[in-house]
Design a protein around this motif. Structure first.
Motif, PDB file in Angstrom:
ATOM      1  N   ASN A 129      32.856  26.894  51.297  1.00 13.46           N
ATOM      2  CA  ASN A 129      32.608  28.299  50.806  1.00 13.46           C
ATOM      3  C   ASN A 129      34.255  28.922  50.705  1.00 13.46           C
ATOM      4  O   ASN A 129      34.356  29.833  50.018  1.00 13.46           O
ATOM      5  N   ALA A 130      35.227  28.132  51.212  1.00 15.67           N
ATOM      6  CA  ALA A 130      36.573  28.490  51.101  1.00 15.67           C
ATOM      7  C   ALA A 130      37.043  28.374  49.509  1.00 15.67           C
ATOM      8  O   ALA A 130      38.094  28.983  48.859  1.00 15.67           O
ATOM      9  N   ILE A 131      36.292  28.087  48.660  1.00 13.00           N
ATOM     10  CA  ILE A 131      36.594  27.783  47.132  1.00 13.00           C
ATOM     11  C   ILE A 131      36.606  29.393  46.716  1.00 13.00           C
ATOM     12  O   ILE A 131      37.009  29.593  45.621  1.00 13.00           O
ATOM     13  N   LEU A 132      35.982  30.064  47.425  1.00 14.72           N
ATOM     14  CA  LEU A 132      35.796  31.559  47.215  1.00 14.72           C
ATOM     15  C   LEU A 132      37.315  32.038  46.950  1.00 14.72           C
ATOM     16  O   LEU A 132      37.807  32.938  46.121  1.00 14.72           O
ATOM     17  N   ASN A 133      38.418  31.533  47.615  1.00 18.53           N
ATOM     18  CA  ASN A 133      39.906  32.011  47.509  1.00 18.53           C
ATOM     19  C   ASN A 133      40.284  31.421  46.377  1.00 18.53           C
ATOM     20  O   ASN A 133      41.229  32.267  45.851  1.00 18.53           O
ATOM     21  N   ALA A 134      39.790  30.668  45.828  1.00 22.90           N
ATOM     22  CA  ALA A 134      40.406  30.290  44.276  1.00 22.90           C
ATOM     23  C   ALA A 134      39.767  30.994  43.230  1.00 22.90           C
ATOM     24  O   ALA A 134      40.210  30.884  42.028  1.00 22.90           O
ATOM     25  N   ILE A 135      38.582  31.197  43.465  1.00 17.85           N
ATOM     26  CA  ILE A 135      37.761  31.863  42.151  1.00 17.85           C
ATOM     27  C   ILE A 135      37.467  33.209  42.419  1.00 17.85           C
ATOM     28  O   ILE A 135      36.726  33.947  41.692  1.00 17.85           O
ATOM     29  N   ALA A 136      38.025  33.858  43.420  1.00 20.75           N
ATOM     30  CA  ALA A 136      37.659  35.226  43.785  1.00 20.75           C
ATOM     31  C   ALA A 136      37.926  36.396  42.412  1.00 20.75           C
ATOM     32  O   ALA A 136      37.230  37.262  42.196  1.00 20.75           O
ATOM     33  N   ASP A 137      39.247  36.258  41.997  1.00 24.47           N
ATOM     34  CA  ASP A 137      39.416  37.155  40.962  1.00 24.47           C
ATOM     35  C   ASP A 137      38.691  36.884  39.825  1.00 24.47           C
ATOM     36  O   ASP A 137      37.902  38.053  39.182  1.00 24.47           O
TER      37      ASP A 137
ATOM     38  N   ALA B 210      27.574  32.554  35.503  1.00 17.35           N
ATOM     39  CA  ALA B 210      28.942  31.762  35.904  1.00 17.35           C
ATOM     40  C   ALA B 210      28.782  30.852  36.834  1.00 17.35           C
ATOM     41  O   ALA B 210      28.131  31.006  37.764  1.00 17.35           O
ATOM     42  N   ILE B 211      28.976  29.674  36.444  1.00 20.43           N
ATOM     43  CA  ILE B 211      28.954  28.638  37.608  1.00 20.43           C
ATOM     44  C   ILE B 211      30.146  27.853  37.691  1.00 20.43           C
ATOM     45  O   ILE B 211      31.290  27.765  37.087  1.00 20.43           O
ATOM     46  N   TYR B 212      30.461  27.834  39.364  1.00 17.09           N
ATOM     47  CA  TYR B 212      31.529  27.194  39.976  1.00 17.09           C
ATOM     48  C   TYR B 212      31.216  25.917  40.837  1.00 17.09           C
ATOM     49  O   TYR B 212      30.316  26.018  41.375  1.00 17.09           O
ATOM     50  N   HIS B 213      32.320  25.029  40.502  1.00 12.02           N
ATOM     51  CA  HIS B 213      31.949  23.784  41.337  1.00 12.02           C
ATOM     52  C   HIS B 213      33.267  23.068  41.748  1.00 12.02           C
ATOM     53  O   HIS B 213      34.127  22.938  40.911  1.00 12.02           O
TER      54      HIS B 213
END
Length: 259
Positions: free
Chosen positions: A242-250, A201-204
């Motif tokens: 790293n706050a991007i984690l709040n958007a992709i956490a689920d 899984a890749i996120y950007h």
């Protein structure tokens, strides 16, 4: 064991530093022979469960200040701990850039875990951010037998372009990788066929101006062309944070925790 589970398991010949994180999280730094790593778990962690995540920090973090775990506004780490996972963070250094030495350090950390009584599966999910995304992918290239799946968050997968484009990284990268051939050998984009064997899984963040979204797009395309099981998520309104984690956490939790 329901309290101080990790510290109570560490042999007496190991040095332990306890790191204050939050009241419901046990965060310890373990020195064992030449191994230096963080082990992080909820106080309710049950060592026999064997749930563990290998986490590679980005260049701006170290295992002792990794905001994925420590920052109160980022809830992903605590949610993963509540799922019964231990998070293992090898101390690979702030300028390791996916080097063979960084991979060796991470492998030694995993190999040291059985001495603590913590049973982990041979294959683990791996998560990396930025330089840590590079490290996670190169760890998988070099030790595929230890990998279950990989999550790469704005990974630094094109070393040559980063060295050319970002002056503050040029000296570090050209010192570590003194020739184009050596640098290419540590570049995940050149290992699409090997990496395609893993779910990835890749996120950007679409606003990332440091590690360009194009890198992740090309990585995903490379994996797809080699028949890989890959998902690529471009996250709006986030840059290199790293706050991007709040958007992709689920989505990320579902990916990591799948059996």
């Amino acid at each position: 064991m329901i309290m101080r589970a990790l510290a109570s398991l560490i042999p007496k010949n190991c040095k332990i530093e306890k790191i204050e994180t939050s009241p419901d999280v046990e965060h310890i730094r373990v020195f064992f022979n030449d191994v230096d790593a963080q082990h992080i778990a909820d106080f309710g962690f049950s060592p026999p469960t064997g749930k563990a995540l290998l986490l590679f920090c980005g260049r701006g973090n170290t295992p002792t200040n990794c905001d994925v775990i420590l920052k109160e506004t980022i809830h992903f780490g605590k949610r993963l701990l509540k799922e019964g996972y231990m998070i293992v963070v090898p101390n690979c250094g702030s300028d390791s850039w996916g080097s063979p030495d960084a991979t060796t350090i991470a492998l030694k950390v995993l190999e040291s875990l059985p001495c603590t009584g913590i049973r982990i599966p041979e294959r683990l999910p791996v998560l990396g951010f930025s330089m840590g995304g590079l490290a996670a992918l190169m760890f998988a290239v070099r030790h595929p037998d230890r990998i279950a799946r990989i999550a790469d968050v704005f990974g630094a997968v094109d070393l040559a372009d980063i060295a050319r484009r970002i002056e503050s990284y040029t000296d570090n990268l050209t010192t570590l990788y003194p020739s184009p051939e050596v640098m290419a050998a540590a570049t995940p984009l050149n290992y699409g066929k090997r990496l395609a064997q893993f779910p990835i899984a890749i996120y950007h963040g679409e606003d990332d101006e440091l590690i360009l979204p194009e890198y992740s797009r090309r990585m995903a395309q490379c994996l797809q062309e080699n028949g890989g099981e890959v998902t690529f998520t471009m996250v709006p309104h986030y840059g290199h944070d790293n706050a991007i984690l709040n958007a992709i956490a689920d989505d990320l939790l579902k990916f990591i925790c799948q059996e």
